[in-house]
Motif scaffolding. Structure first.
Motif, PDB file in Angstrom:
ATOM      1  N   LEU A   1     -22.191 -53.823  -5.376  1.00 33.71           N
ATOM      2  CA  LEU A   1     -22.484 -52.386  -5.322  1.00 33.71           C
ATOM      3  C   LEU A   1     -21.241 -51.614  -4.905  1.00 33.71           C
ATOM      4  O   LEU A   1     -20.935 -50.562  -5.477  1.00 33.71           O
ATOM      5  N   ALA A   2     -20.512 -52.142  -3.943  1.00 39.95           N
ATOM      6  CA  ALA A   2     -19.273 -51.496  -3.515  1.00 39.95           C
ATOM      7  C   ALA A   2     -18.278 -51.430  -4.676  1.00 39.95           C
ATOM      8  O   ALA A   2     -17.672 -50.375  -4.918  1.00 39.95           O
ATOM      9  N   ASP A   3     -18.130 -52.524  -5.413  1.00 46.21           N
ATOM     10  CA  ASP A   3     -17.209 -52.544  -6.552  1.00 46.21           C
ATOM     11  C   ASP A   3     -17.635 -51.562  -7.638  1.00 46.21           C
ATOM     12  O   ASP A   3     -16.804 -50.854  -8.206  1.00 46.21           O
ATOM     13  N   ARG A   4     -18.920 -51.511  -7.921  1.00 49.88           N
ATOM     14  CA  ARG A   4     -19.402 -50.664  -9.024  1.00 49.88           C
ATOM     15  C   ARG A   4     -19.353 -49.179  -8.693  1.00 49.88           C
ATOM     16  O   ARG A   4     -19.293 -48.339  -9.592  1.00 49.88           O
ATOM     17  N   THR A   5     -19.369 -48.848  -7.404  1.00 49.72           N
ATOM     18  CA  THR A   5     -19.384 -47.436  -7.014  1.00 49.72           C
ATOM     19  C   THR A   5     -18.071 -46.949  -6.420  1.00 49.72           C
ATOM     20  O   THR A   5     -17.886 -45.742  -6.248  1.00 49.72           O
ATOM     21  N   GLY A   6     -17.196 -47.875  -6.066  1.00 45.52           N
ATOM     22  CA  GLY A   6     -15.947 -47.486  -5.420  1.00 45.52           C
ATOM     23  C   GLY A   6     -16.124 -47.079  -3.972  1.00 45.52           C
ATOM     24  O   GLY A   6     -15.255 -46.422  -3.397  1.00 45.52           O
ATOM     25  N   VAL A   7     -17.240 -47.464  -3.384  1.00 42.60           N
ATOM     26  CA  VAL A   7     -17.554 -47.134  -1.995  1.00 42.60           C
ATOM     27  C   VAL A   7     -17.399 -48.413  -1.177  1.00 42.60           C
ATOM     28  O   VAL A   7     -17.774 -49.492  -1.618  1.00 42.60           O
ATOM     29  N   SER A   8     -16.865 -48.290   0.013  1.00 43.78           N
ATOM     30  CA  SER A   8     -16.650 -49.483   0.832  1.00 43.78           C
ATOM     31  C   SER A   8     -17.968 -50.098   1.297  1.00 43.78           C
ATOM     32  O   SER A   8     -18.991 -49.414   1.410  1.00 43.78           O
ATOM     33  N   VAL A   9     -17.917 -51.387   1.576  1.00 44.29           N
ATOM     34  CA  VAL A   9     -19.080 -52.091   2.127  1.00 44.29           C
ATOM     35  C   VAL A   9     -19.494 -51.436   3.440  1.00 44.29           C
ATOM     36  O   VAL A   9     -20.684 -51.255   3.708  1.00 44.29           O
TER      37      VAL A   9
ATOM     38  N   VAL B   1     -26.793 -47.834  -7.751  1.00 48.60           N
ATOM     39  CA  VAL B   1     -25.500 -47.304  -8.193  1.00 48.60           C
ATOM     40  C   VAL B   1     -25.588 -45.788  -8.337  1.00 48.60           C
ATOM     41  O   VAL B   1     -24.746 -45.056  -7.805  1.00 48.60           O
ATOM     42  N   ASP B   2     -26.594 -45.310  -9.036  1.00 46.39           N
ATOM     43  CA  ASP B   2     -26.753 -43.860  -9.206  1.00 46.39           C
ATOM     44  C   ASP B   2     -27.016 -43.166  -7.873  1.00 46.39           C
ATOM     45  O   ASP B   2     -26.520 -42.068  -7.628  1.00 46.39           O
ATOM     46  N   ARG B   3     -27.791 -43.811  -7.018  1.00 46.95           N
ATOM     47  CA  ARG B   3     -28.088 -43.208  -5.724  1.00 46.95           C
ATOM     48  C   ARG B   3     -26.823 -43.073  -4.879  1.00 46.95           C
ATOM     49  O   ARG B   3     -26.586 -42.034  -4.251  1.00 46.95           O
ATOM     50  N   VAL B   4     -25.996 -44.106  -4.853  1.00 46.79           N
ATOM     51  CA  VAL B   4     -24.750 -44.042  -4.089  1.00 46.79           C
ATOM     52  C   VAL B   4     -23.843 -42.951  -4.650  1.00 46.79           C
ATOM     53  O   VAL B   4     -23.228 -42.186  -3.900  1.00 46.79           O
ATOM     54  N   ARG B   5     -23.780 -42.844  -5.956  1.00 48.38           N
ATOM     55  CA  ARG B   5     -22.953 -41.786  -6.563  1.00 48.38           C
ATOM     56  C   ARG B   5     -23.458 -40.404  -6.178  1.00 48.38           C
ATOM     57  O   ARG B   5     -22.676 -39.496  -5.900  1.00 48.38           O
ATOM     58  N   LEU B   6     -24.780 -40.225  -6.159  1.00 45.66           N
ATOM     59  CA  LEU B   6     -25.354 -38.948  -5.735  1.00 45.66           C
ATOM     60  C   LEU B   6     -25.020 -38.673  -4.273  1.00 45.66           C
ATOM     61  O   LEU B   6     -24.622 -37.554  -3.915  1.00 45.66           O
TER      62      LEU B   6
ATOM     63  N   LEU C   1     -30.219 -43.436   4.012  1.00 44.35           N
ATOM     64  CA  LEU C   1     -29.869 -42.861   2.716  1.00 44.35           C
ATOM     65  C   LEU C   1     -30.043 -43.881   1.600  1.00 44.35           C
ATOM     66  O   LEU C   1     -30.173 -43.511   0.437  1.00 44.35           O
ATOM     67  N   LEU C   2     -30.001 -45.142   1.945  1.00 42.27           N
ATOM     68  CA  LEU C   2     -30.012 -46.228   0.978  1.00 42.27           C
ATOM     69  C   LEU C   2     -30.804 -47.380   1.572  1.00 42.27           C
ATOM     70  O   LEU C   2     -30.727 -47.628   2.772  1.00 42.27           O
ATOM     71  N   GLY C   3     -31.560 -48.044   0.729  1.00 41.39           N
ATOM     72  CA  GLY C   3     -32.336 -49.187   1.203  1.00 41.39           C
ATOM     73  C   GLY C   3     -31.987 -50.442   0.430  1.00 41.39           C
ATOM     74  O   GLY C   3     -31.472 -50.377  -0.685  1.00 41.39           O
ATOM     75  N   SER C   4     -32.258 -51.568   1.045  1.00 44.82           N
ATOM     76  CA  SER C   4     -32.020 -52.851   0.386  1.00 44.82           C
ATOM     77  C   SER C   4     -33.121 -53.815   0.777  1.00 44.82           C
ATOM     78  O   SER C   4     -33.814 -53.623   1.772  1.00 44.82           O
ATOM     79  N   GLU C   5     -33.267 -54.826  -0.023  1.00 45.19           N
ATOM     80  CA  GLU C   5     -34.135 -55.950   0.308  1.00 45.19           C
ATOM     81  C   GLU C   5     -33.253 -57.007   0.927  1.00 45.19           C
ATOM     82  O   GLU C   5     -32.070 -57.103   0.591  1.00 45.19           O
TER      83      GLU C   5
END
Length: 121
Positions: free
Chosen positions: A6-14, A43-48, A25-29
Motif C-alpha cells: 500500500l505504501a508503494d502504490r500510494t507513495g505514502v510511508s508505512v 489505495v483510493d482512500r489513502v489518495r483522498l 482514517l484507514l482500517g485494516s484486517e
C-alpha cells in the motif's frame, strides 16, 4: 495487500499509514500473525486522505468527512462542514492567486532590471 505494498502504490510511508489507522482514517484486517492487510480500495482512500491533508484539513476534520465518502451517510452538520471547508479552500486559492500575480509583477520588474541594468522600480 500488506502495508508495504500500500505504501508503494500510494507513495505514502508505512509510518504515515500506521498514523492514519491510529487516527481512524484507514482500517485494516489483521492476519493471525498480526500483519495488516488492506483491501484494494485502500489505495483510493489513502489518495483522498492525502488530498484532504494537502488542502489543509486536519485529521479530525477528515474523520468527520469520510462517512460521506465511504457510506454515503450525510447529515446537515456534515453538509455545513463540507461547505465551510470548501469556502476556506476558496479563500486560500484566492490568496495564492494574488501572491502569484505579485510574483509575476516582481519577475517582470527583475527581468527588466537584469536586461537594462536599471534598478528595480
Amino acid at each position: 495487500m500488506r502495508i508495504g505494498e500500500l505504501a508503494d502504490r500510494t507513495g505514502v510511508s508505512v509510518r504515515a499509514l500506521r498514523y492514519y489507522e491510529e487516527q481512524h482514517l484507514l482500517g485494516s484486517e489483521r492476519s493471525p500473525s498480526g500483519q495488516r492487510h488492506y483491501p484494494d480500495s485502500a489505495v483510493d482512500r489513502v489518495r483522498l486522505i492525502q488530498q484532504l491533508y494537502a488542502a489543509g484539513l486536519p485529521s479530525r476534520s477528515i474523520v468527520e468527512l469520510l462517512p460521506c465518502v465511504v457510506t454515503g451517510e450525510v447529515t446537515p452538520e456534515l453538509l455545513d462542514r463540507l461547505s465551510a471547508e470548501r469556502a476556506r479552500i476558496d479563500t486560500r486559492i484566492g490568496l495564492l492567486v494574488d501572491t502569484r500575480d505579485k510574483l509575476d509583477t516582481l519577475i517582470t520588474a527583475a527581468t527588466t532590471t537584469f536586461r537594462t541594468g536599471r534598478p528595480c522600480p
